[in-house]
Design a protein around this motif. Sequence first.
Motif, PDB file in Angstrom:
ATOM      1  N   ILE A 129     146.847  74.673   8.017  1.00 25.62           N
ATOM      2  CA  ILE A 129     145.942  73.762   8.709  1.00 25.62           C
ATOM      3  C   ILE A 129     145.981  72.418   8.005  1.00 25.62           C
ATOM      4  N   SER A 130     145.984  71.366   8.791  1.00 27.50           N
ATOM      5  CA  SER A 130     145.881  70.001   8.255  1.00 27.50           C
ATOM      6  C   SER A 130     144.511  69.439   8.622  1.00 27.50           C
ATOM      7  N   LEU A 131     143.944  68.667   7.664  1.00 26.14           N
ATOM      8  CA  LEU A 131     142.629  68.085   7.878  1.00 26.14           C
ATOM      9  C   LEU A 131     142.742  66.567   7.969  1.00 26.14           C
ATOM     10  N   THR A 132     141.857  66.009   8.775  1.00 30.47           N
ATOM     11  CA  THR A 132     141.700  64.553   8.805  1.00 30.47           C
ATOM     12  C   THR A 132     140.225  64.253   8.556  1.00 30.47           C
ATOM     13  N   THR A 133     139.976  63.189   7.823  1.00 27.03           N
ATOM     14  CA  THR A 133     138.600  62.793   7.522  1.00 27.03           C
ATOM     15  C   THR A 133     138.388  61.354   7.962  1.00 27.03           C
ATOM     16  N   ASP A 134     137.144  61.056   8.230  1.00 31.05           N
ATOM     17  CA  ASP A 134     136.802  59.687   8.612  1.00 31.05           C
ATOM     18  C   ASP A 134     135.353  59.446   8.220  1.00 31.05           C
ATOM     19  N   MET A 135     135.049  58.212   7.856  1.00 34.23           N
ATOM     20  CA  MET A 135     133.703  57.825   7.473  1.00 34.23           C
ATOM     21  C   MET A 135     133.341  56.539   8.205  1.00 34.23           C
ATOM     22  N   TRP A 136     132.090  56.413   8.580  1.00 33.71           N
ATOM     23  CA  TRP A 136     131.619  55.177   9.206  1.00 33.71           C
ATOM     24  C   TRP A 136     130.122  55.080   9.013  1.00 33.71           C
ATOM     25  N   ALA A 179     132.944  67.015  -3.210  1.00 29.51           N
ATOM     26  CA  ALA A 179     132.084  68.207  -3.159  1.00 29.51           C
ATOM     27  C   ALA A 179     131.706  68.542  -1.713  1.00 29.51           C
ATOM     28  N   GLU A 180     131.442  67.502  -0.902  1.00 32.05           N
ATOM     29  CA  GLU A 180     131.058  67.752   0.495  1.00 32.05           C
ATOM     30  C   GLU A 180     132.235  68.309   1.290  1.00 32.05           C
ATOM     31  N   ILE A 181     133.435  67.756   1.067  1.00 34.17           N
ATOM     32  CA  ILE A 181     134.608  68.268   1.784  1.00 34.17           C
ATOM     33  C   ILE A 181     134.902  69.713   1.375  1.00 34.17           C
ATOM     34  N   LYS A 182     134.758  69.991   0.079  1.00 32.66           N
ATOM     35  CA  LYS A 182     134.985  71.374  -0.395  1.00 32.66           C
ATOM     36  C   LYS A 182     133.970  72.335   0.240  1.00 32.66           C
ATOM     37  N   ARG A 183     132.726  71.872   0.367  1.00 32.49           N
ATOM     38  CA  ARG A 183     131.701  72.708   0.973  1.00 32.49           C
ATOM     39  C   ARG A 183     132.058  73.062   2.413  1.00 32.49           C
ATOM     40  N   ILE A 184     132.559  72.075   3.161  1.00 31.52           N
ATOM     41  CA  ILE A 184     132.944  72.309   4.552  1.00 31.52           C
ATOM     42  C   ILE A 184     134.111  73.288   4.634  1.00 31.52           C
ATOM     43  N   ILE A 185     135.106  73.110   3.747  1.00 33.30           N
ATOM     44  CA  ILE A 185     136.271  74.014   3.747  1.00 33.30           C
ATOM     45  C   ILE A 185     135.841  75.444   3.415  1.00 33.30           C
ATOM     46  N   ASP A 186     134.960  75.599   2.432  1.00 33.09           N
ATOM     47  CA  ASP A 186     134.483  76.935   2.048  1.00 33.09           C
ATOM     48  C   ASP A 186     133.634  77.569   3.163  1.00 33.09           C
ATOM     49  N   GLU A 187     132.884  76.731   3.863  1.00 32.09           N
ATOM     50  CA  GLU A 187     132.052  77.251   4.947  1.00 32.09           C
ATOM     51  C   GLU A 187     132.905  77.866   6.047  1.00 32.09           C
ATOM     52  N   TRP A 188     134.057  77.280   6.281  1.00 37.84           N
ATOM     53  CA  TRP A 188     134.965  77.796   7.302  1.00 37.84           C
ATOM     54  C   TRP A 188     135.999  78.773   6.734  1.00 37.84           C
ATOM     55  N   ARG A 189     135.921  79.019   5.465  1.00 36.30           N
ATOM     56  CA  ARG A 189     136.827  79.955   4.776  1.00 36.30           C
ATOM     57  C   ARG A 189     138.299  79.591   5.023  1.00 36.30           C
ATOM     58  N   LEU A 190     138.628  78.315   4.726  1.00 35.76           N
ATOM     59  CA  LEU A 190     139.974  77.792   4.976  1.00 35.76           C
ATOM     60  C   LEU A 190     140.691  77.368   3.700  1.00 35.76           C
ATOM     61  N   THR A 191     140.220  77.800   2.549  1.00 40.52           N
ATOM     62  CA  THR A 191     140.755  77.309   1.276  1.00 40.52           C
ATOM     63  C   THR A 191     142.246  77.589   1.148  1.00 40.52           C
ATOM     64  N   ASP A 192     142.673  78.775   1.555  1.00 39.41           N
ATOM     65  CA  ASP A 192     144.079  79.168   1.380  1.00 39.41           C
ATOM     66  C   ASP A 192     144.969  78.698   2.519  1.00 39.41           C
ATOM     67  N   GLN A 193     144.398  78.005   3.495  1.00 37.22           N
ATOM     68  CA  GLN A 193     145.203  77.603   4.655  1.00 37.22           C
ATOM     69  C   GLN A 193     145.428  76.092   4.729  1.00 37.22           C
ATOM     70  N   ILE A 194     144.809  75.320   3.827  1.00 39.36           N
ATOM     71  CA  ILE A 194     144.925  73.864   3.901  1.00 39.36           C
ATOM     72  C   ILE A 194     146.331  73.452   3.456  1.00 39.36           C
ATOM     73  N   PHE A 195     147.009  72.698   4.316  1.00 42.49           N
ATOM     74  CA  PHE A 195     148.367  72.225   4.018  1.00 42.49           C
ATOM     75  C   PHE A 195     148.359  70.754   3.620  1.00 42.49           C
ATOM     76  N   ALA A 196     147.559  69.924   4.314  1.00 43.14           N
ATOM     77  CA  ALA A 196     147.515  68.492   4.002  1.00 43.14           C
ATOM     78  C   ALA A 196     146.185  67.938   4.470  1.00 43.14           C
TER      79      ALA A 196
END
Length: 210
Positions: A129-136, A179-196
Amino acid sequence: MVKINYTAAILGALKKEEILKIGLKEADQDIFERIIENINTQLSATAALIAEKKQPTASCYYRRREKNRQRQEENLRRQEENRRRQEESLRRQNENRRRQEENRRRQKENNEKKPKESILEIIQEAKSISLTTDMWASSANKSYLAVTAHFISQNWEFNSCLLSCVECGFKLTSENLAAEIKRIIDEWRLTDQIFAVATDNAANIMRAVT
Protein backbone atom coordinates in the motif's frame (compact mmCIF):
# COMPACT_ATOMS: atom_id res chain seq x y z
CA MET A 1 -99.70 -46.41 20.58
CA VAL A 2 -102.04 -48.37 22.96
CA LYS A 3 -105.64 -48.80 21.78
CA ILE A 4 -108.42 -49.09 24.40
CA ASN A 5 -111.65 -51.00 23.72
CA TYR A 6 -114.16 -48.56 25.15
CA THR A 7 -117.08 -51.02 24.69
CA ALA A 8 -115.33 -53.55 26.95
CA ALA A 9 -114.59 -50.82 29.48
CA ILE A 10 -118.26 -49.87 29.61
CA LEU A 11 -119.28 -53.48 30.06
CA GLY A 12 -116.69 -53.84 32.85
CA ALA A 13 -118.34 -51.00 34.69
CA LEU A 14 -121.85 -52.50 34.61
CA LYS A 15 -123.29 -54.08 37.71
CA LYS A 16 -124.74 -57.56 37.85
CA GLU A 17 -128.37 -56.35 37.83
CA GLU A 18 -127.71 -54.21 34.80
CA ILE A 19 -126.19 -57.20 33.03
CA LEU A 20 -129.36 -59.16 33.59
CA LYS A 21 -131.39 -56.29 32.19
CA ILE A 22 -129.54 -56.42 28.86
CA GLY A 23 -130.55 -60.08 28.43
CA LEU A 24 -127.76 -62.26 29.82
CA LYS A 25 -128.73 -65.47 31.60
CA GLU A 26 -127.66 -66.50 35.10
CA ALA A 27 -125.72 -69.43 33.62
CA ASP A 28 -123.66 -67.06 31.54
CA GLN A 29 -122.69 -64.85 34.49
CA ASP A 30 -119.51 -66.79 35.33
CA ILE A 31 -118.31 -66.58 31.78
CA PHE A 32 -119.13 -62.90 31.64
CA GLU A 33 -117.37 -62.23 34.92
CA ARG A 34 -114.23 -63.90 33.54
CA ILE A 35 -114.46 -61.75 30.46
CA ILE A 36 -114.87 -58.67 32.63
CA GLU A 37 -111.88 -59.75 34.76
CA ASN A 38 -109.74 -60.16 31.64
CA ILE A 39 -110.86 -56.78 30.42
CA ASN A 40 -109.95 -55.22 33.77
CA THR A 41 -106.57 -56.91 33.65
CA GLN A 42 -105.95 -55.54 30.17
CA LEU A 43 -107.07 -52.09 31.29
CA SER A 44 -104.69 -52.22 34.26
CA ALA A 45 -101.84 -53.31 32.02
CA THR A 46 -102.69 -50.53 29.56
CA ALA A 47 -102.74 -47.94 32.32
CA ALA A 48 -99.41 -49.22 33.63
CA LEU A 49 -97.92 -49.04 30.14
CA ILE A 50 -99.15 -45.49 29.69
CA ALA A 51 -97.67 -44.51 33.04
CA GLU A 52 -94.38 -46.16 32.12
CA LYS A 53 -94.21 -44.15 28.90
CA LYS A 54 -94.92 -40.92 30.74
CA GLN A 55 -92.37 -41.62 33.47
CA PRO A 56 -89.14 -43.31 32.35
CA THR A 57 -87.89 -46.24 34.37
CA ALA A 58 -84.82 -46.08 36.59
CA SER A 59 -82.68 -47.98 34.05
CA CYS A 60 -83.65 -45.51 31.31
CA TYR A 61 -82.79 -42.63 33.64
CA TYR A 62 -79.35 -44.06 34.38
CA ARG A 63 -78.73 -44.69 30.69
CA ARG A 64 -79.54 -41.08 29.89
CA ARG A 65 -77.38 -39.87 32.70
CA GLU A 66 -74.50 -42.04 31.46
CA LYS A 67 -74.93 -40.65 27.94
CA ASN A 68 -74.90 -37.10 29.28
CA ARG A 69 -71.76 -37.88 31.25
CA GLN A 70 -70.10 -39.31 28.14
CA ARG A 71 -71.10 -36.24 26.14
CA GLN A 72 -69.66 -33.96 28.82
CA GLU A 73 -66.42 -35.93 28.83
CA GLU A 74 -66.27 -35.71 25.03
CA ASN A 75 -66.85 -31.96 25.19
CA LEU A 76 -64.09 -31.60 27.77
CA ARG A 77 -61.76 -33.67 25.62
CA ARG A 78 -62.49 -31.50 22.60
CA GLN A 79 -62.00 -28.33 24.64
CA GLU A 80 -58.65 -29.66 25.87
CA GLU A 81 -57.65 -30.54 22.32
CA ASN A 82 -58.60 -27.05 21.12
CA ARG A 83 -56.67 -25.47 23.98
CA ARG A 84 -53.62 -27.57 23.12
CA ARG A 85 -53.88 -26.54 19.47
CA GLN A 86 -54.17 -22.89 20.45
CA GLU A 87 -51.09 -23.18 22.65
CA GLU A 88 -49.19 -24.86 19.82
CA SER A 89 -50.29 -22.12 17.41
CA LEU A 90 -49.23 -19.45 19.91
CA ARG A 91 -45.87 -21.15 20.39
CA ARG A 92 -45.30 -21.20 16.64
CA GLN A 93 -46.28 -17.54 16.37
CA ASN A 94 -43.82 -16.65 19.12
CA GLU A 95 -41.13 -18.69 17.40
CA ASN A 96 -41.78 -16.97 14.09
CA ARG A 97 -41.79 -13.57 15.82
CA ARG A 98 -38.48 -14.40 17.49
CA ARG A 99 -36.97 -15.44 14.16
CA GLN A 100 -38.22 -12.29 12.49
CA GLU A 101 -36.74 -10.16 15.27
CA GLU A 102 -33.45 -12.03 14.93
CA ASN A 103 -33.44 -11.47 11.17
CA ARG A 104 -34.23 -7.78 11.65
CA ARG A 105 -31.43 -7.50 14.19
CA ARG A 106 -28.95 -9.13 11.85
CA GLN A 107 -30.10 -7.00 8.95
CA LYS A 108 -29.78 -3.90 11.10
CA GLU A 109 -26.27 -4.93 12.08
CA ASN A 110 -25.38 -5.44 8.45
CA ASN A 111 -26.90 -2.10 7.48
CA GLU A 112 -25.14 -0.35 10.33
CA LYS A 113 -21.82 -2.00 9.59
CA LYS A 114 -19.17 0.71 9.67
CA PRO A 115 -17.60 1.63 6.35
CA LYS A 116 -14.24 1.25 8.04
CA GLU A 117 -14.87 -2.45 8.61
CA SER A 118 -15.91 -2.95 4.99
CA ILE A 119 -12.84 -1.11 3.69
CA LEU A 120 -10.60 -2.93 6.16
CA GLU A 121 -11.63 -6.29 4.72
CA ILE A 122 -10.59 -5.09 1.24
CA ILE A 123 -7.47 -3.18 2.14
CA GLN A 124 -5.96 -6.00 4.17
CA GLU A 125 -6.00 -8.22 1.09
CA ALA A 126 -3.51 -5.89 -0.65
CA LYS A 127 0.12 -6.98 -0.56
CA SER A 128 1.49 -3.43 -0.60
CA ILE A 129 0.00 0.00 0.00
CA SER A 130 1.17 3.52 -0.78
CA LEU A 131 0.10 6.49 1.33
CA THR A 132 -0.37 10.12 0.45
CA THR A 133 -0.66 12.89 3.02
CA ASP A 134 -1.83 16.44 2.82
CA MET A 135 -2.21 19.30 5.27
CA TRP A 136 -4.17 22.54 5.03
CA ALA A 137 -5.69 25.25 7.20
CA SER A 138 -9.33 26.30 7.19
CA SER A 139 -10.64 29.87 7.12
CA ALA A 140 -11.02 29.55 10.89
CA ASN A 141 -7.25 28.98 11.07
CA LYS A 142 -7.60 25.29 12.07
CA SER A 143 -5.12 22.80 10.66
CA TYR A 144 -6.13 19.39 9.26
CA LEU A 145 -4.20 16.27 8.27
CA ALA A 146 -5.48 13.76 5.69
CA VAL A 147 -4.00 10.31 4.98
CA THR A 148 -5.09 8.30 1.91
CA ALA A 149 -4.17 4.70 1.01
CA HIS A 150 -3.68 3.54 -2.60
CA PHE A 151 -3.45 -0.13 -3.59
CA ILE A 152 -4.24 -2.68 -6.27
CA SER A 153 -6.69 -5.40 -5.29
CA GLN A 154 -6.35 -9.10 -6.08
CA ASN A 155 -8.62 -8.48 -9.09
CA TRP A 156 -6.12 -5.90 -10.37
CA GLU A 157 -8.39 -3.01 -9.61
CA PHE A 158 -6.90 0.28 -8.45
CA ASN A 159 -8.41 1.55 -5.18
CA SER A 160 -8.00 4.68 -3.08
CA CYS A 161 -9.36 4.95 0.47
CA LEU A 162 -9.32 7.92 2.81
CA LEU A 163 -7.97 6.51 6.06
CA SER A 164 -8.33 9.62 8.18
CA CYS A 165 -8.93 13.36 8.10
CA VAL A 166 -8.33 14.83 11.54
CA GLU A 167 -8.00 18.24 13.05
CA CYS A 168 -4.51 18.85 14.31
CA GLY A 169 -4.99 20.01 17.85
CA PHE A 170 -1.25 20.00 18.45
CA LYS A 171 1.83 21.84 17.30
CA LEU A 172 2.70 20.94 13.74
CA THR A 173 6.17 19.61 14.50
CA SER A 174 7.62 16.66 12.63
CA GLU A 175 7.51 14.52 15.77
CA ASN A 176 3.81 15.21 16.39
CA LEU A 177 2.96 14.61 12.74
CA ALA A 178 4.95 11.36 12.72
CA ALA A 179 3.12 10.16 15.83
CA GLU A 180 -0.28 10.99 14.29
CA ILE A 181 0.53 9.22 11.02
CA LYS A 182 1.79 6.17 12.94
CA ARG A 183 -1.42 6.14 14.97
CA ILE A 184 -3.52 6.08 11.79
CA ILE A 185 -1.41 3.27 10.27
CA ASP A 186 -1.69 1.20 13.47
CA GLU A 187 -5.43 1.81 13.66
CA TRP A 188 -5.83 0.26 10.23
CA ARG A 189 -3.26 -2.45 10.97
CA LEU A 190 -1.20 -1.59 7.86
CA THR A 191 2.31 -1.45 9.34
CA ASP A 192 3.65 -4.40 7.33
CA GLN A 193 1.99 -3.33 4.08
CA ILE A 194 3.28 0.25 3.66
CA PHE A 195 5.45 0.51 0.53
CA ALA A 196 5.83 4.30 0.10
CA VAL A 197 4.53 7.61 1.47
CA ALA A 198 4.11 10.68 -0.71
CA THR A 199 3.93 14.19 0.82
CA ASP A 200 4.21 17.80 -0.25
CA ASN A 201 7.49 19.71 0.15
CA ALA A 202 6.78 21.06 3.65
CA ALA A 203 9.78 20.40 5.84
CA ASN A 204 7.87 19.17 8.89
CA ILE A 205 5.80 16.53 7.01
CA MET A 206 8.81 15.37 5.01
CA ARG A 207 10.81 14.79 8.18
CA ALA A 208 7.76 13.06 9.75
CA VAL A 209 7.69 10.27 7.15
CA THR A 210 11.45 9.70 6.85
